[in-house]
Write an enzyme that holds these catalytic residues in place. Sequence first.
Site, PDB file in Angstrom:
ATOM      1  N   CYS A 211      44.842  25.181  65.789  1.00  0.00           N
ATOM      2  CA  CYS A 211      44.306  26.523  66.031  1.00  0.00           C
ATOM      3  C   CYS A 211      43.729  27.008  64.720  1.00  0.00           C
ATOM      4  O   CYS A 211      44.370  26.872  63.668  1.00  0.00           O
ATOM      5  CB  CYS A 211      45.396  27.464  66.525  1.00  0.00           C
TER       6      CYS A 211
ATOM      7  N   GLU B   8      46.963  38.131  63.755  1.00  0.00           N
ATOM      8  CA  GLU B   8      45.975  39.177  64.020  1.00  0.00           C
ATOM      9  C   GLU B   8      46.568  40.583  63.855  1.00  0.00           C
ATOM     10  O   GLU B   8      45.824  41.553  63.741  1.00  0.00           O
ATOM     11  CB  GLU B   8      45.350  38.978  65.396  1.00  0.00           C
TER      12      GLU B   8
ATOM     13  N   HIS C 239      43.424  29.829  63.477  1.00  0.00           N
ATOM     14  CA  HIS C 239      44.169  30.900  62.799  1.00  0.00           C
ATOM     15  C   HIS C 239      45.242  30.360  61.855  1.00  0.00           C
ATOM     16  O   HIS C 239      45.597  31.015  60.877  1.00  0.00           O
ATOM     17  CB  HIS C 239      44.895  31.791  63.829  1.00  0.00           C
TER      18      HIS C 239
ATOM     19  N   CYS D  32      36.777  27.096  67.822  1.00  0.00           N
ATOM     20  CA  CYS D  32      37.888  27.614  68.621  1.00  0.00           C
ATOM     21  C   CYS D  32      38.464  26.437  69.386  1.00  0.00           C
ATOM     22  O   CYS D  32      37.734  25.787  70.148  1.00  0.00           O
ATOM     23  CB  CYS D  32      37.366  28.677  69.585  1.00  0.00           C
TER      24      CYS D  32
ATOM     25  N   ASP E  71      33.957  31.845  68.006  1.00  0.00           N
ATOM     26  CA  ASP E  71      35.402  31.824  68.222  1.00  0.00           C
ATOM     27  C   ASP E  71      35.768  33.011  69.100  1.00  0.00           C
ATOM     28  O   ASP E  71      35.038  34.014  69.139  1.00  0.00           O
ATOM     29  CB  ASP E  71      36.168  31.894  66.894  1.00  0.00           C
ATOM     30  N   SER E  72      36.903  32.890  69.778  1.00  0.00           N
ATOM     31  CA  SER E  72      37.362  34.008  70.598  1.00  0.00           C
ATOM     32  C   SER E  72      37.773  35.198  69.730  1.00  0.00           C
ATOM     33  O   SER E  72      37.772  36.326  70.192  1.00  0.00           O
ATOM     34  CB  SER E  72      38.555  33.570  71.458  1.00  0.00           C
TER      35      SER E  72
END
Length: 279
Positions: free
Chosen positions: A197, A163, A199, A78, A15-16
């Site tokens: 996504c 984040e 996240h 991702c 993942d990024s």
Amino acid sequence: MIESTGKTGPIGVFDSGYGGLTILHQMRQLLPQYDYLYLGDNARAPYGPRSFDIVYQFTREAVEKLFSMGCHLVILACNTASAKALRSIQQNDLPQIDPNRRVLGVIRPTAECIGSITQSRHVGIVATAGTIKSESYVMEIHKLYPDITVTGEPCPMWVPLIENNEYDSPGADYFVEKRIGNLMRRDPQIDSIILGCTHYPLLLNKILKYVPRGVRIVPQGEYVANSLKDYLMRHPEMDMRCSKHGTCHYLTTESAEKFRESAQLFLNEDIDVERVVLG
């Protein structure tokens, strides 16, 4: 450093940033016997606003790193990488690098499941601007279910909120309510919303607060994990190349200490992290 030794190796998960840890968690819950090697390109995250060419370049570098460390199978956990790089890597790069290795993404498994979830045949997608712009979800869903109407809503502030550990703050409400409201106004018949996504599961409580009653939220982790299990059952030759000692190691292109601290948002365990360089 985990070196490529022998004929078996861990399943690579890329993942990024940190969101792919939500996918990894579900994989480990369902398939705990396998070894996993997670790589986060945290130094160059986020990928969402970047061009197709740059995302492809960065993703290919990450895949090659995981291959060099013994992985025969890599999961792009991702959505942006899956949307902007997966097809090029599968079609153009793997035949040259090693035709026996495989790279899989997270969009196809999610598209496959949606047909049995939606009743109204109207589906929403919330994701990064890059994933929405790519129309990858629209294309994958329409390949399988041409009758489903798909509406996408870019949510550029959601990943930074997560984040920066602001996903549970009052400020997050504004951005979640705004984007969910935009989506539902554009198609009030939506009865299922895909979290496009990795996240976004951390924002689930906020999202549930603002979606209309009866609208189902579809996180990806469970479906991607089930798809991986199915893939390994259908491809015993790949399953034999995946080592099975129940281990999990973590790599980051940022500071190992920073990764360890931020990963606590996604994992309930202490982890060993190693910094690596890509490119």
